[in-house]
Scaffold this motif. Structure first.
Motif, mmCIF file in Angstrom:
data_model
loop_
_atom_site.group_PDB
_atom_site.id
_atom_site.type_symbol
_atom_site.label_atom_id
_atom_site.label_comp_id
_atom_site.label_asym_id
_atom_site.label_seq_id
_atom_site.Cartn_x
_atom_site.Cartn_y
_atom_site.Cartn_z
ATOM 1 N N CYS A 349 0.841 -1.204 0.000
ATOM 2 C CA CYS A 349 0.000 0.000 0.000
ATOM 3 C C CYS A 349 0.876 1.253 0.000
ATOM 4 C CB CYS A 349 -0.939 -0.003 1.206
ATOM 5 S SG CYS A 349 -2.236 -1.229 1.073
ATOM 6 N N ARG A 388 -1.389 -10.975 9.145
ATOM 7 C CA ARG A 388 -2.833 -11.209 9.243
ATOM 8 C C ARG A 388 -3.646 -9.977 8.806
ATOM 9 N NH1 ARG A 388 -4.609 -16.164 11.420
ATOM 10 N NH2 ARG A 388 -2.997 -17.523 10.666
ATOM 11 N N ARG A 389 -3.181 -9.340 7.743
ATOM 12 C CA ARG A 389 -3.955 -8.247 7.176
ATOM 13 C C ARG A 389 -4.349 -8.647 5.757
ATOM 14 N NH1 ARG A 389 -4.104 -3.505 9.719
ATOM 15 N NH2 ARG A 389 -3.121 -3.565 11.766
ATOM 16 N N ALA A 390 -5.536 -8.237 5.340
ATOM 17 C CA ALA A 390 -6.076 -8.738 4.075
ATOM 18 C C ALA A 390 -6.471 -7.612 3.130
ATOM 19 C CB ALA A 390 -7.299 -9.609 4.356
ATOM 20 N N ILE A 391 -6.358 -7.890 1.840
ATOM 21 C CA ILE A 391 -6.892 -6.998 0.805
ATOM 22 C C ILE A 391 -7.732 -7.869 -0.132
ATOM 23 C CG2 ILE A 391 -6.332 -5.450 -1.116
ATOM 24 C CD1 ILE A 391 -3.802 -4.696 0.199
ATOM 25 N N TYR A 418 -2.100 -3.904 -8.111
ATOM 26 C CA TYR A 418 -2.839 -3.266 -7.018
ATOM 27 C C TYR A 418 -3.221 -1.872 -7.486
ATOM 28 C CZ TYR A 418 -3.930 -1.176 -2.507
ATOM 29 O OH TYR A 418 -4.566 -0.533 -1.485
ATOM 30 N N GLY A 420 -5.004 0.375 -5.579
ATOM 31 C CA GLY A 420 -5.353 1.239 -4.458
ATOM 32 C C GLY A 420 -6.576 0.727 -3.732
ATOM 33 N N SER B 58 -5.641 3.941 1.428
ATOM 34 C CA SER B 58 -6.246 2.697 1.908
ATOM 35 C C SER B 58 -5.191 1.740 2.452
ATOM 36 C CB SER B 58 -7.047 2.038 0.788
ATOM 37 O OG SER B 58 -6.169 1.589 -0.198
ATOM 38 N N LEU B 59 -5.606 0.960 3.440
ATOM 39 C CA LEU B 59 -4.704 0.021 4.110
ATOM 40 C C LEU B 59 -5.365 -1.347 4.186
ATOM 41 C CD1 LEU B 59 -3.425 2.169 7.104
ATOM 42 C CD2 LEU B 59 -2.044 1.226 5.245
ATOM 43 N N PRO B 60 -4.553 -2.401 4.294
ATOM 44 C CA PRO B 60 -5.167 -3.726 4.452
ATOM 45 C C PRO B 60 -5.925 -3.824 5.763
ATOM 46 C CG PRO B 60 -2.755 -3.856 4.492
ATOM 47 C CD PRO B 60 -3.107 -2.435 4.266
ATOM 48 N N ARG B 61 -6.965 -4.660 5.774
ATOM 49 C CA ARG B 61 -7.777 -4.803 6.993
ATOM 50 C C ARG B 61 -7.343 -6.043 7.759
ATOM 51 N NH1 ARG B 61 -12.879 -3.327 4.109
ATOM 52 N NH2 ARG B 61 -12.703 -1.042 3.985
ATOM 53 N N PRO B 62 -7.467 -5.977 9.087
ATOM 54 C CA PRO B 62 -7.128 -7.180 9.870
ATOM 55 C C PRO B 62 -8.050 -8.333 9.484
ATOM 56 C CG PRO B 62 -7.448 -5.270 11.297
ATOM 57 C CD PRO B 62 -7.873 -4.853 9.919
ATOM 58 N N SER B 63 -7.530 -9.546 9.502
ATOM 59 C CA SER B 63 -8.332 -10.700 9.117
ATOM 60 C C SER B 63 -7.940 -11.904 9.952
ATOM 61 C CB SER B 63 -8.092 -11.007 7.639
ATOM 62 O OG SER B 63 -8.574 -12.291 7.344
#
Lengths: 442, 508
Positions: A349, A388-391, A418, A420, B58-63
């Motif tokens: 990101c 443990r972060r997801a897109i 990617y 954005g 935007s940033l990745p979300r915790p999962s």
């Protein structure tokens, strides 16, 4: 197996399914009168229906082939058959001295390469700089005219409201797009056609439509006020409008030397023109690069850069902040067995933000990301990283299940676009093997 | 904010001026440059700025929703080339050839305990969900990743319902599910399966009951007889017919016994005599008598059909049905002569009737010697019908030998050659393959019209059955001008043979 050649790579070379099937039919040594190879070339004589067998030869480092058959497919079925035999088993074709007919072809290739180099190194022909500047001036005037009309069109559209656009169909956008071609702004014409696609894409089209139109509007306004912009942004504006860069201008720019990974390749057909996008990523420089190649109709595309390989070499970026580049020097291609890229999705990101803020019209960056896990998440797909972060990921189910099968919820290296908002997975490297996620690849 | 702008754009800034900000001091300042724009310009400008702001921020979300990891594999993957071959086969047109080649690949991989590389699992599982017969083979080579993946995709859960409790499926399932559960349970516990059928017998409809009786074919044994015998008195004709068919396949059933007592009076064996006054040999003979004129209700109970099917006399038709239920070994045993002698001794006027019945009987009660005698008499001497289905009941070694004998017959035609090939989908050993190939050569030399037409199919069948080591020899032997008319078929033949050779080499 020679120079990173695998059956998969040969399959991807095939211009269409029929050629591949015909090639598989010729992948029988008994159909060949002679077969031979050395380090760089492979050749053979294939018995066709005529009295004289077809002579086919293949340059392993450049992916170039020539055949005496009359086919206009490229590579032809004989070249495919030859390469399928070569990649099927290591001992199918024995190393030996080149026969005269191959040597002749090879000498011709070397001669042509030498002439090209000489031409490139020769002092440039005196250019009538004044005339050139005049031509550019004239073109920019036409572009300005076209963009002014487009600005009015866009403003009228927003004034009147866009709610009823889908019922107007593609035809509504054809006229402005055609006028922009006449105005010599092909990049903008493409963006108008994209608008037509979005308007026809069904529920939820309004938001992306406004985004796309706003982006186009920003481009028009940037062109109008270009004199006040930094030089690099001026280049970006010109590139997005579709004003070509002269090759001697690129030759004069500094090149980036690196171990370049060829991380993905895709071919789109746009109005009879095939556009091949090859994504590179520098192992040390950590810079993405986009190499474009074009071909009309059935003309062959340059296939020397195949995804899943890497090379030591030089890449020269086009002027501006964009990612478009040309390969200006290339060493031997080697299989890509491990990716070198970004460590986490958060890093991706930040990396993308850097590029998007430099070049506001950039639609996506393509990079390797390490140790991510594909996951099915309510109706769609997503990638989760080591933190443990997801897109969310935009891919079809075929690609989704393939990535899930390869990963098994264990981390894999992903080659992904990617924009954005979401990822566009293109390929995977796991256990030293590169697997394309795009349809067509095995 | 962007959503509001989209709504305004839909209506049109001519009707509703865009409302922009306030958001945050920094953003408001950035949007401030639009102050002097037209309403449409304001909206598009603001959308452009906000879009870029959103995209860059935007940033990745915790999962935490990951499925559990697949366990480590315990078997090695097949070679790269073997995987490529599988992918090539899976991409072929959906036909018998593909099914055969996939079966061969799966069997070869299972033999050497190699597993399918992960990247080929989705295509293979897709294949399995459409082709039931391949599922057991797929399960053997799917490693630990296969079952892990199957649990995540409904389409691939063809293994799941097979582990369900059959009793609960039996009480709640639809007809097809009940039959499937019954079939599965019969394979492991025939008695329990039969008890399920009996438990709901009174409630089930006649259509269902006849299907359930037929399902007892799997694992059929003497223990099933008492139940089947009661079915002979069922209200439904379908049920009675299904039960009679199964009882006719149980060599020691009372029904077979009744058939024997009916037929024993009708066939009489007369041994041949050697020597005598004129030193003439009298060959052995079987005299045939027909059943009584009157159709018996007892016969009907045993599934005998009164009205002839086809052009055959009533009494001959009844005789055929008696004989077709009796194990042929009963006759060779009673008369103490070989099956060949039995086949040869049937009186000429009855060869059709008796040999047809015996062929049917040999299908129900397979016996290598009898099947061989019946097949060869038909193929070599035109005695009786050629029931090629008998090949499939033979033990593997006998099957090879008999196929070879059939193919060596001088009466072999192109059409018959194709029938023999198609009758059994089994691998030919070196000897029978050799006979087959020589027969193909002989037929090609004769160049009959039928052959030109049938050759591609013959080659296709041969390519899948002969040992692939024949490739080298045949590549030398078959080709040139004589084969020119069949070039395309020959190319495909070699392509398939080579593919099979590669499968066997890569998975050795």
């Amino acid at each position: 197996m020679a120079a990173g050649w695998t059956q998969d790579r040969v399959v991807q070379l095939a211009p269409d399914g029929a050629s591949l099937k015909a090639g598989q039919g010729l992948a029988l040594t008994k159909k060949w009168v002679s077969l031979g190879r050395d380090e760089l070339y492979v050749w053979g004589e294939c018995q066709g229906s005529g009295a004289k067998p077809y002579q086919v030869q293949f340059d392993l480092s450049e992916s170039a082939s020539k055949c005496s058959c009359p086919s206009r497919k490229f590579p032809c079925k004989h070249a495919l058959g030859l390469m399928l035999i070569l990649t099927a088993s290591s001992d199918a074709i024995a190393s030996q001295a080149m026969p005269a007919w191959v040597a002749e072809w090879v000498a011709g290739r070397i001669e042509r390469t030498r002439k090209r180099q000489e031409k490139a190194e020769a002092p440039p022909k005196p250019v009538d700089e004044e005339a050139q500047a005049q031509r550019l001036e004239k073109r920019l005037a036409r572009v300005a005219e076209g963009l002014t009309a487009l600005k009015r069109w866009a403003e009228d559209l927003i004034n009147a409201g866009i709610a009823t656009l889908p019922s107007k169909g593609y035809a509504f956008f054809d006229e402005p797009a055609r006028r922009l071609i006449d105005a010599q702004a092909p990049g903008v014409a493409g963006r108008v056609q994209k608008l037509a696609q979005i308007a026809g894409s069904g529920a939820g089209w309004q938001h992306p439509f406004v985004s796309q139109l706003a982006s186009l509007y920003l481009l028009i306004r940037a062109f109008e006020g270009r004199a006040a912009l930094p030089e690099s942004v001026q280049h970006d504006v010109m590139a997005n409008i579709g004003i070509p860069v002269k090759s001697e201008d690129i030759a004069a720019l500094p090149a980036v030397r690196d171990l370049w990974q060829i991380i993905a390749q895709e071919v789109d057909v746009e109005e009879g023109l095939r556009v091949q996008r090859t994504w590179l990523f520098g192992s040390e420089s950590r810079r993405p690069a986009l190499v474009l190649a074009f071909a009309h109709g059935a003309a062959p595309l340059d296939v020397s850069l195949a995804p899943g390989l890497s090379f030591e070499g030089e890449v020269t970026y086009f002027p501006g902040n964009g990612l478009r580049a040309a390969v200006t020097a290339r060493g031997d291609l080697k299989p890509l067995t491990a990716a070198r890229g970004l460590a986490t999705l958060e890093e991706l990101c930040a990396f993308a933000t850097g590029h998007f803020s430099q070049e506001p019209w950039l639609s996506e960056v393509v990079t390797p990301v390490h140790r991510v896990i594909p996951m099915k998440s309510d109706g769609g797909w997503a990638m989760v990283d080591a933190d443990r972060r997801a897109i969310p990921a935009t891919m079809n189910d075929r690609a989704g299940w393939l990535s899930l099968a390869i990963s098994g919820s264990h981390p894999i290296d992903l080659m992904t676009g990617y924009d954005g908002r979401s990822l566009r997975p293109l390929a995977i490297i796991a256990n030293g093997e590169y697997v394309s996620l795009m349809s067509g690849g095995a | 904010m962007l959503e509001d702008l989209t709504v305004t754009a839909a209506v049109g800034t001519g009707r509703k001026p865009p409302a922009i900000g306030p958001i945050s001091p920094a953003m408001d300042e950035a949007l401030g440059v639009l102050a002097d724009e037209s309403p449409a310009g304001k909206l598009l400008g603001a959308a452009a700025i906000l879009n870029r702001y959103e995209r860059c921020g935007s940033l990745p979300r915790p999962s935490n929703a990951l499925p559990p990891q697949a366990a480590e594999e315990t078997s090695p993957p097949c070679s790269r080339r073997a995987g490529e071959l599988l992918a090539q086969i899976l991409s072929m047109a959906n036909n018998e050839t593909r099914a055969h080649l996939i079966g061969e690949w799966l069997a070869a991989a299972a033999r050497v305990s190699h597993r399918v590389p992960h990247r080929f699992l989705p295509a293979l599982l897709d294949y399995g969900s459409a082709h039931r017969v391949a599922r057991a083979g797929i399960a053997q080579v799917a490693g630990t990743r296969g079952p892990w993946l199957m649990r995540l995709n409904l389409q691939w859960q063809f293994g799941a319902d097979e582990s369900e409790n059959p009793a609960s499926v039996w009480s709640t399932g639809a007809r097809e599910q009940r039959v499937a559960a019954l079939n599965r349970l019969r394979a492991t516990n025939p008695a329990a399966a039969r008890e399920l059928v009996q438990a709901t017998w009174k409630e089930d409809a006649a259509d269902d009951r006849s299907l359930f009786v037929s399902a007892l074919t799997i694992g059929l044994g003497a223990e099933d007889e008492p139940f089947l015998e009661t079915c002979l008195d069922d209200r439904s004709k379908q049920v009675r017919t299904a039960a009679a068919e199964l009882l006719a396949r149980l060599p020691r059933s009372a029904l077979v016994g009744r058939m024997i007592s009916r037929a024993e009076l009708l066939l009489r064996f007369q041994a041949g005599k050697r020597g005598g006054l004129l030193r003439k040999t009298t060959p052995a003979a079987i005299d045939v008598a027909l059943p009584p004129e009157e159709f018996s209700a007892q016969w009907a109970r045993d599934g005998i059909i009164e009205k002839p099917e086809g052009k055959i006399g009533r009494r001959q038709w009844w005789l055929t049905q008696f004989l077709a239920a009796i194990p042929p070994t009963h006759w060779s045993g009673t008369w103490q002569v070989s099956p060949e002698e039995c086949v040869a001794a049937v009186a000429d006027e009855f060869t059709g009737v008796v040999l047809t019945a015996w062929s049917r009987a040999a299908e129900r009660h397979p016996d290598d010697a009898w099947s061989r005698a019946l097949l060869l008499a038909a193929a070599k001497e035109d005695r009786g019908p050629l029931t090629l289905a008998l090949l499939n009941g033979l033990a593997p070694a006998a099957r090879q030998a008999v196929a070879a004998e059939l193919l060596e017959s001088s009466k072999m035609t192109a059409d018959l050659l194709l029938q023999v090939l198609r009758a059994g989908d089994f691998a030919y050993d070196r000897h029978s393959a050799d006979v087959l190939l020589r027969q193909i050569d002989r037929q090609r030399e004769q160049q009959t019209t039928a052959y030109a037409y049938l050759l591609p199919q013959v080659l296709q069948g041969a390519a899948l059955r002969i040992p692939p080591e024949f490739y080298d020899e045949l590549a030398q032997r078959w080709g040139g001008d004589k084969w020119e008319p069949y070039r395309k078929a020959l190319d495909e033949f070699f392509q398939k043979l080579l593919l099979r050779r590669e499968i066997q080499r890569e998975l050795a």
